[in-house]
Write a protein that holds these residues in place. Structure first.
Motif, mmCIF file in Angstrom:
data_model
loop_
_atom_site.group_PDB
_atom_site.id
_atom_site.type_symbol
_atom_site.label_atom_id
_atom_site.label_comp_id
_atom_site.label_asym_id
_atom_site.label_seq_id
_atom_site.Cartn_x
_atom_site.Cartn_y
_atom_site.Cartn_z
ATOM 1 N N GLY A 125 0.836 -1.197 0.000
ATOM 2 C CA GLY A 125 0.000 0.000 0.000
ATOM 3 C C GLY A 125 0.865 1.239 0.000
ATOM 4 N N LYS A 126 0.387 2.273 0.664
ATOM 5 C CA LYS A 126 1.092 3.547 0.598
ATOM 6 C C LYS A 126 2.255 3.648 1.565
ATOM 7 C CE LYS A 126 -2.122 5.784 3.830
ATOM 8 N NZ LYS A 126 -3.028 6.923 4.036
ATOM 9 N N HIS A 127 2.375 2.732 2.534
ATOM 10 C CA HIS A 127 3.447 2.810 3.524
ATOM 11 C C HIS A 127 4.464 1.681 3.326
ATOM 12 C CE1 HIS A 127 1.529 6.027 5.700
ATOM 13 N NE2 HIS A 127 0.405 5.327 5.791
ATOM 14 N N ASP A 150 6.256 10.823 18.112
ATOM 15 C CA ASP A 150 6.836 12.011 18.759
ATOM 16 C C ASP A 150 5.989 12.446 19.948
ATOM 17 O OD1 ASP A 150 9.044 12.163 17.080
ATOM 18 O OD2 ASP A 150 7.989 13.384 15.599
ATOM 19 N N GLY A 151 5.525 11.462 20.717
ATOM 20 C CA GLY A 151 4.796 11.743 21.944
ATOM 21 C C GLY A 151 3.321 12.026 21.781
ATOM 22 N N LYS A 152 2.801 12.062 20.565
ATOM 23 C CA LYS A 152 1.399 12.359 20.325
ATOM 24 C C LYS A 152 0.667 11.111 19.828
ATOM 25 C CE LYS A 152 2.249 17.233 19.183
ATOM 26 N NZ LYS A 152 2.066 18.301 18.168
ATOM 27 N N VAL A 153 -0.541 10.906 20.367
ATOM 28 C CA VAL A 153 -1.329 9.728 19.995
ATOM 29 C C VAL A 153 -1.770 9.845 18.541
ATOM 30 C CG1 VAL A 153 -3.430 8.422 20.449
ATOM 31 C CG2 VAL A 153 -2.131 9.393 22.354
ATOM 32 N N THR A 154 -1.570 8.762 17.785
ATOM 33 C CA THR A 154 -2.026 8.710 16.398
ATOM 34 C C THR A 154 -2.999 7.555 16.233
ATOM 35 O OG1 THR A 154 -1.337 8.536 14.078
ATOM 36 C CG2 THR A 154 -0.086 7.263 15.688
ATOM 37 N N THR A 155 -4.030 7.765 15.440
ATOM 38 C CA THR A 155 -5.028 6.725 15.189
ATOM 39 C C THR A 155 -5.107 6.336 13.711
ATOM 40 O OG1 THR A 155 -6.743 8.427 15.007
ATOM 41 C CG2 THR A 155 -6.441 7.403 17.167
ATOM 42 N N SER A 156 -4.436 7.092 12.853
ATOM 43 C CA SER A 156 -4.468 6.776 11.427
ATOM 44 C C SER A 156 -3.553 5.606 11.123
ATOM 45 C CB SER A 156 -4.052 8.001 10.606
ATOM 46 O OG SER A 156 -2.728 8.402 10.930
ATOM 47 N N ASP A 157 -3.992 4.748 10.210
ATOM 48 C CA ASP A 157 -3.231 3.564 9.772
ATOM 49 C C ASP A 157 -2.952 2.610 10.928
ATOM 50 O OD1 ASP A 157 -2.928 4.467 7.012
ATOM 51 O OD2 ASP A 157 -1.573 5.973 7.835
ATOM 52 N N VAL A 158 -3.861 2.563 11.903
ATOM 53 C CA VAL A 158 -3.731 1.674 13.056
ATOM 54 C C VAL A 158 -4.835 0.622 12.988
ATOM 55 C CG1 VAL A 158 -3.901 1.484 15.566
ATOM 56 C CG2 VAL A 158 -2.655 3.398 14.546
ATOM 57 N N THR A 159 -4.462 -0.629 13.142
ATOM 58 C CA THR A 159 -5.417 -1.732 13.233
ATOM 59 C C THR A 159 -5.072 -2.577 14.447
ATOM 60 O OG1 THR A 159 -4.054 -3.095 11.752
ATOM 61 C CG2 THR A 159 -5.859 -1.840 10.748
ATOM 62 N N GLU A 178 0.960 1.019 10.398
ATOM 63 C CA GLU A 178 1.617 1.180 9.111
ATOM 64 C C GLU A 178 2.113 2.625 9.003
ATOM 65 O OE1 GLU A 178 -0.186 -0.694 5.552
ATOM 66 O OE2 GLU A 178 -1.883 -1.101 6.892
ATOM 67 N N PHE A 179 3.355 2.799 8.538
ATOM 68 C CA PHE A 179 3.907 4.148 8.490
ATOM 69 C C PHE A 179 5.072 4.218 7.511
ATOM 70 C CE2 PHE A 179 6.554 1.785 11.284
ATOM 71 C CZ PHE A 179 7.819 2.377 11.272
ATOM 72 N N THR A 180 5.423 5.439 7.165
ATOM 73 C CA THR A 180 6.632 5.729 6.399
ATOM 74 C C THR A 180 7.567 6.514 7.317
ATOM 75 O OG1 THR A 180 5.410 5.798 4.322
ATOM 76 C CG2 THR A 180 7.582 6.868 4.367
ATOM 77 N N PRO A 181 8.742 5.985 7.626
ATOM 78 C CA PRO A 181 9.625 6.624 8.602
ATOM 79 C C PRO A 181 9.996 8.054 8.206
ATOM 80 C CG PRO A 181 10.398 4.424 8.059
ATOM 81 C CD PRO A 181 9.333 4.747 7.069
#
Length: 290
Positions: A125-127, A150-159, A178-181
């Motif tokens: 996919g995209k990551h 970076d200390g902030k909660v992320t909900t995107s691309d999380v399963t 899923e992420f792009t470093p």
């Protein structure tokens, strides 16, 4: 924070009829706490796996679900003594057993035995990268797993999986990101559970892939083992020589095994067995024949 809805189930009757149909009744108590207002008593009667009639304390009477169930419901609802008994079961039956179970079993808390953060192959996919955060052996079931960038909660691309029962009262759960470093970015997995006094946080180390770290660890272990065996061979040889100090002077060929010290082949050439074989060889034997 959601609360658990716990169920106590008792199988009251199971009869196998001659024609192969099975009839059975089930009593169960569903509850969130030991308070009477949070308890529901349910009696269900099944015929050949189909529920045909039910009494629920929240309804206060029998309800039929098919033709025969409707007939039973009508007859039983016209029995005042039966309805009094069933309406009292919530307090007499459920509350009694809940007060036994709740303090001794259902209030127990077990912290996760392992929180592991590692890379896995992304599905595409995209990551380009995917992290997996695995939490094992916790109780009770409800748990919070969050991803921090970076200390902030992320909900995107999380399963995430659901809490998976191990079959021994404990649970496990797996969450994916899923992420792009991004250069200098810090990614962490944060776990919160009622058994923990503070969240457990695992940071991702992008400096070296886990597979490469494993290879380095295995290589280092092999090197250390080789050095230990080489040293053991050298000590054995020296003691052997000291025990034969009154014998003939050794020739350079008798001491060939010393030349291999400091080289990885010392693991083989300097072993006590080969030293003994070489020293006991016939006079005409050569190194190639060893």
């Amino acid at each position: 924070e959601p609360t658990s809805r716990v169920v106590i189930v008792h199988l009251m009757l199971c009869v196998l009829s001659p024609d192969g149909f099975k009839n059975y009744g089930v009593l169960r108590c569903e509850f969130n706490s030991t308070e009477l207002k949070d308890i529901e008593f349910i009696f269900s009667y099944y015929y050949n796996k189909d529920e045909i009639i039910r009494f629920s304390s929240s309804v206060g009477e029998y309800v039929g679900y098919n033709e025969i169930g409707l007939k039973y419901a009508e007859a039983w609802n016209n029995d005042p003594a039966l309805l009094v008994m069933m309406r009292a079961a919530k307090e007499i039956y459920c509350k009694h057993y809940i007060e036994i179970w709740y303090p001794h079993t259902l209030t127990k808390k077990v912290a996760p035995s392992l929180v592991r953060l590692h890379t896995v192959t992304p599905p595409g996919g995209k990551h380009t990268h995917m992290l997996m955060c695995s939490i094992y052996d916790f109780y009770p079931k409800h748990i919070s797993v969050k991803w921090l960038r970076d200390g902030k909660v992320t909900t995107s691309d999380v399963t995430s999986t659901e809490e998976l029962a191990d079959g021994d009262w404990y649970y496990q759960i797996h969450s994916y990101l899923e992420f792009t470093p991004r250069s200098g970015e810090k990614i962490s997995c944060m776990v919160e559970h009622i058994s923990l006094s503070e969240p457990v946080i695992r940071d991702w180390d992008p400096s070296l892939p886990e597979s490469e770290r494993n290879k380095i660890a295995i290589g280092a272990s092999g090197l250390i083992l080789g050095l230990i065996l080489s040293l053991a061979g050298f000590i054995y040889y020296k003691r052997k020589m000291q025990g034969q100090s009154t014998g003939p002077v050794q020739t350079s060929s008798d001491q060939f095994n010393l030349c291999c010290l400091g080289h990885w082949t010392s693991l083989y050439l300097c072993s006590p067995v080969l030293v003994s074989l070489y020293r006991s060889r016939p006079p005409q034997a050569s190194l190639d024949q060893l």
